[in-house]
Design an enzyme around this catalytic site. Structure first.
Site, PDB file in Angstrom:
ATOM      1  CD  GLU A 163      -1.382  -2.361   2.037  1.00 55.94           C
ATOM      2  OE1 GLU A 163      -2.194  -3.044   2.684  1.00 55.94           O
ATOM      3  OE2 GLU A 163      -0.152  -2.620   1.980  1.00 55.94           O
ATOM      4  CG  LEU A 212      10.164 -37.433  -1.255  1.00 59.04           C
ATOM      5  CD1 LEU A 212      10.735 -37.845  -2.616  1.00 59.04           C
ATOM      6  CD2 LEU A 212       9.472 -36.075  -1.367  1.00 59.04           C
ATOM      7  NE  ARG A 248      24.598 -26.196  -8.455  1.00 59.20           N
ATOM      8  CZ  ARG A 248      23.818 -27.016  -7.768  1.00 59.20           C
ATOM      9  NH1 ARG A 248      23.206 -26.595  -6.678  1.00 59.20           N
ATOM     10  NH2 ARG A 248      23.634 -28.258  -8.172  1.00 59.20           N
TER      11      ARG A 248
END
Length: 355
Positions: A46, A295, A205
């Site tokens: 803002e 995972l 990178r």
């Protein structure tokens, strides 16, 4: 409001743990100012929007409408409250994409604006604004980091070969995309075997922006000090059973030593402890890059929000380590980068339907 979202995205990777926010000031259908939150600790959207108004247009501010993708703040943080600036500028109309879930704001900005006699409209492109800051919303509503899973697999679903040589699956263009993803996350996580076998640096990178904080689960401190994880490209936090040096403090993310140790309790789930520690550190998002067992643990436990799966459609291996089995997943969309297909999944449980 869509312009607010487009502007806000330019702050990706630079404003966390603050949200990405865009603002547009409009007078009689003409944009006279726009801005976005560019850097953590610096001016909010803002303020940048109002400051961008040309001198000739400044008298029009008092007759304009400001659109902002997230509720203006009403508290003193690193900068003064944006709601106060809007009131001081006598902007008569404010259109807000979505209410801020952060307890220091959470309706207080809207309340302050209305108390000053400003007309406030809420909920324009609300779902799009929520998705823009899905890391921020998950962190403040579920009290944990937003979790993104990523892996690369062969056409027949293998993420590694049975030999000792590293299997290079994704192409150079997909690798750059992965580094872009890294630049947009606050943390990046791997397990012990991935760190030992691949010796990754876990930096971005091949892209621009900040490196994520490196997180590694190494319960018995097997990773040698010569590993790339311990170079000075980014701080590293080691979750283990034997050593502790991590002290929680305000704004600690920007002041971490090169290597910290977080000692976990053996009879409590390690992932639960890791997520709690990251929440305490104000780490709003984590990219989990492997290995397969780690995972799968996130998938089974339900502690994930998005999954990016890269499949090399031209590569197969006779024997190898199978890719994780993704469950409760909704395919959002797919794209191609030469030989690689990239599938984007979101967690399909009801609480993620708005993200």
């Amino acid at each position: 409001m869509q312009r607010c979202i487009d502007l806000a995205l330019q702050g990706a990777g630079h404003v966390a743990p603050n949200p990405m926010v865009g603002a547009v000031l409009v007078h009689n259908g003409r944009i006279i100012g726009e801005g976005y939150h560019q850097q953590y600790g610096k001016a909010h959207a803002e303020v940048n929007c109002i400051n961008s108004v040309h001198e000739a247009d400044r008298p029009l501010i008092k007759e304009s409408t400001i659109y902002v993708s997230l509720e203006p703040c009403a508290h003193f943080g690193k900068t003064p409250p944006c709601a106060d600036r809007i009131i001081d500028e006598q902007i008569p109309n404010v259109v807000v994409g979505i209410r801020d879930p952060f307890t220091e704001v959470d309706g207080k900005g809207i309340e302050k604006l209305r108390a000053a006699g400003i007309n406030v409209t809420i909920g324009v492109l609300e779902q799009e604004c929520r998705r823009l800051n899905r890391h921020f919303f998950t962190f403040h509503t579920e009290h944990r980091p937003y979790i993104m899973l990523k892996w690369a697999q062969t056409a027949n679903g293998k993420i590694a070969s049975t030999g000792t040589d590293r299997l290079l699956i994704s192409n150079e263009y997909s690798n750059r995309l992965v580094h872009k993803w890294r630049s947009e996350q606050m943390g990046i996580l791997v397990g012990t075997n991935t760190a030992l076998m691949d010796d990754p640096s876990l930096s971005n990178r091949l892209w621009t922006g900040n490196n994520p904080i490196r997180l590694v689960i190494d319960m018995d401190l097997q990773i040698p000090s010569s590993a790339r994880l311990y170079n000075e490209e980014a701080p590293t936090i080691v979750f283990n059973k034997h050593r502790h040096s991590l002290e929680f403090k305000k704004d600690m993310i920007g002041d971490l030593p090169p290597v910290s140790y977080y000692q976990v309790t053996e009879n409590v789930d390690v992932i639960t402890q890791l997520l709690h520690a990251c929440y305490q550190m104000q780490m709003q998002s984590i990219l989990v890059e492997g290995g397969a067992r780690l995972l799968q643990h996130f998938i089974i436990s339900g502690n994930w929000d998005e999954a990016y799966v890269i499949t090399n459609e031209t590569l197969t291996v006779a024997d190898g380590l199978s890719a994780p089995a993704l469950t409760d997943a909704l395919l959002e969309h797919s794209s191609h980068l030469q030989t690689d297909r990239i599938d984007y999944f979101i967690h399909s449980k009801p609480e993620h339907s708005g993200l």
